[in-house]
Motif scaffolding. Structure first.
Motif, mmCIF file in Angstrom:
data_model
loop_
_atom_site.group_PDB
_atom_site.id
_atom_site.type_symbol
_atom_site.label_atom_id
_atom_site.label_comp_id
_atom_site.label_asym_id
_atom_site.label_seq_id
_atom_site.Cartn_x
_atom_site.Cartn_y
_atom_site.Cartn_z
ATOM 1 N N LYS A 144 -23.994 -29.171 87.411
ATOM 2 C CA LYS A 144 -22.825 -27.870 87.199
ATOM 3 C C LYS A 144 -23.008 -26.934 88.637
ATOM 4 C CE LYS A 144 -23.160 -27.830 82.343
ATOM 5 N NZ LYS A 144 -23.799 -27.357 81.041
ATOM 6 N N LEU A 145 -24.465 -26.611 88.813
ATOM 7 C CA LEU A 145 -24.464 -25.748 90.013
ATOM 8 C C LEU A 145 -24.151 -26.331 91.317
ATOM 9 C CD1 LEU A 145 -25.802 -22.994 90.857
ATOM 10 C CD2 LEU A 145 -28.207 -24.505 91.180
ATOM 11 N N ASP A 146 -24.064 -27.619 91.387
ATOM 12 C CA ASP A 146 -23.542 -27.799 92.783
ATOM 13 C C ASP A 146 -21.948 -27.684 92.726
ATOM 14 O OD1 ASP A 146 -23.033 -29.342 94.993
ATOM 15 O OD2 ASP A 146 -22.536 -31.206 93.865
ATOM 16 N N LYS A 147 -21.124 -27.660 91.550
ATOM 17 C CA LYS A 147 -19.726 -27.378 91.428
ATOM 18 C C LYS A 147 -19.554 -25.906 91.463
ATOM 19 C CE LYS A 147 -18.542 -32.052 89.598
ATOM 20 N NZ LYS A 147 -19.864 -32.553 88.734
ATOM 21 N N ALA A 148 -20.256 -25.089 91.052
ATOM 22 C CA ALA A 148 -20.170 -23.798 90.906
ATOM 23 C C ALA A 148 -19.956 -23.188 92.465
ATOM 24 C CB ALA A 148 -21.171 -23.023 90.250
ATOM 25 N N ASN A 149 -18.865 -22.898 92.706
ATOM 26 C CA ASN A 149 -18.522 -22.519 94.228
ATOM 27 C C ASN A 149 -18.052 -21.209 94.391
ATOM 28 O OD1 ASN A 149 -20.109 -24.171 95.712
ATOM 29 N ND2 ASN A 149 -18.861 -25.907 95.303
ATOM 30 N N THR A 150 -18.106 -20.236 93.201
ATOM 31 C CA THR A 150 -17.344 -18.974 93.410
ATOM 32 C C THR A 150 -18.490 -18.250 92.932
ATOM 33 O OG1 THR A 150 -16.673 -18.706 91.196
ATOM 34 C CG2 THR A 150 -14.976 -19.662 92.655
ATOM 35 N N LEU A 151 -18.177 -16.512 93.295
ATOM 36 C CA LEU A 151 -19.260 -15.784 93.000
ATOM 37 C C LEU A 151 -19.272 -15.384 91.635
ATOM 38 C CD1 LEU A 151 -19.147 -13.034 95.970
ATOM 39 C CD2 LEU A 151 -21.174 -14.658 95.250
ATOM 40 N N VAL A 152 -18.075 -15.465 90.926
ATOM 41 C CA VAL A 152 -18.088 -15.238 89.349
ATOM 42 C C VAL A 152 -18.796 -16.253 88.906
ATOM 43 C CG1 VAL A 152 -16.338 -14.964 87.410
ATOM 44 C CG2 VAL A 152 -15.778 -14.380 89.738
#
Ligand code: SF4
Length: 388
Positions: A171-179
């Motif tokens: 999940k962290l790998d896919k989280a690519n916005t500041l929000v």
């Protein structure tokens, strides 16, 4: 180094580069690393050389390797590995050094320029984004590590914590916005909180410290964190990629505290984690821990020095049980497991004896000398575990 690929990947994808991840460190990589490295060199050199070959085979043409001006062999890793790779026939690869001696000297900008191949003004906004994302992800990886160390000791179903950690990494790998990154701490807490845990346990508390590569890469340390957790031990490890990077920006006050504790025994940085291992040992003893584990690569000069100081000096003053694990390509699972289990039995027997004879022990069997221990996130996780 274990799950830290998530942070390094984002550092380079934010610069619009394709990132080729080597396979997780494995037997094949170690075999190649051992075969082509000088026999006497320290183990992380061999393991990272094997990882590089794995990345090259998957299509990487540029390798980034941290360098230091440190007093031990780490300062020579990148240049020697580049020569070896060329001798192995990989003539067209580039090895770009990432100078991490003092991040406030900003030599790392040169690395980003070389890797991205751009020096124009427009690229600087991307550098800022890349560094912010890298730091945020590194911090979140640190938080996952903290929660994992505590929760696994309480899980009812073996493997639940490992599953949650692996899902969080994806999940962290896919989280690519500041929000997304801002709200990720809550996701970590929610996911860990979904694990079925037995709150009635009072696990042994063990501090884990040592050389950074060995401490963070589960394949080379025989997955010591998971094994301890599955034996029902709380694992407290403050060393992480984030911890190290913040230290190199001179903003790590926890490390400064450890340096202060270690100063009478080691007044200078001699490489590796020597100074901080000594500080950790004293800190964990003062915090009322049950035991301490020091892991390091076979032949690592700074860590062997730390071991000698703990054995000959600190152990006599602080009396915190300690076990040392030196890892290399010869490390075997069974001998390791036997020693770990024997250490566990010793700690348990010692705690039983202390509960009966030491007034410092509180009603729940936890000896606490510091009124408050750990950072903000640690205490939030500890409260989650205690809350009904
Ligand atoms: S810290 Fe130890 S293992 Fe790492 S480069 Fe230095 S001597 Fe080698």
């Amino acid at each position: 180094m274990g799950p830290n690929w998530v942070a390094f990947k984002t550092l380079f994808t934010a610069l619009d580069l394709d990132v080729v991840l080597p396979d997780p460190t494995n037997r094949e990589a170690i075999k190649i690393g051992v075969k082509y490295s000088p026999e006497f060199v320290c183990f992380p050199f061999k393991a990272t050389l094997g990882d590089f070959v794995s990345a090259i085979k998957k299509g990487a043409d540029t390798l980034v390797m941290a360098i230091d001006c440190g007093p031990c062999r780490f300062g020579f890793y990148a240049s020697v590995q580049e020569r070896i790779l060329r001798d192995m026939g990989y003539k067209n690869i580039r090895v770009i050094p990432l100078d991490q001696a003092d991040l406030l000297e900003f030599h790392w900008i040169k690395t980003l320029q070389e890797v991205s191949g751009r020096k124009d003004l427009f690229i600087y906004s991307k550098y800022i984004k890349a560094v912010i994302y890298f730091l945020k992800k590194a911090k979140l990886l640190n938080d996952i590590q903290t929660a994992e160390g505590l929760f696994r000791a309480y899980e009812r179903n073996l493997g639940d914590t490992t599953r949650v950690v692996n899902e969080l990494l994806q999940k962290l790998d896919k989280a690519n916005t500041l929000v997304e990154l801002r709200s990720f701490k809550k996701i970590i807490k929610d996911d860990f909180n979904s694990i079925d845990i037995d709150r009635s346990r009072t696990p042994l508390r063990v501090g884990l410290s040592g050389e950074i590569h060995i401490s963070l890469e589960p394949y080379v340390n025989l997955d010591i964190r998971r094994k301890l957790g599955e034996m029902g031990v709380e694992v407290h490890q403050s060393l992480s990629l984030y911890d190290w990077v913040v230290h190199k920006f001179h903003l790590n006050y926890h490390r400064k505290w450890l340096e202060h504790l270690a100063k009478p025994y080691m007044p200078m940085d001699i490489g590796g984690e020597c100074v901080w291992v000594l500080g950790e040992y004293i800190d964990k003893a003062n915090a009322g821990f049950d035991g301490f584990i020091h892991s390091y690569p076979f032949t690592c000069m700074p860590e062997v020095t730390a071991r000698t100081i703990i054995t000959n000096k600190l152990k006599k003053i602080y009396d915190l049980p300690v076990i040392y694990f030196s890892f290399d390509e010869q490390s075997g699972q069974e001998g390791f497991r036997t020693r770990l289990e024997a250490f566990y039995d010793l700690l348990e027997a010692r705690r039983d004896r202390e509960i009966k004879s030491t007034p410092e022990f509180m009603a729940n069997g936890q000896k606490k000398i510091y009124p408050q221990y750990g950072g903000e996130f640690y205490n939030e996780i500890a409260q989650l575990i205690q809350a009904e």
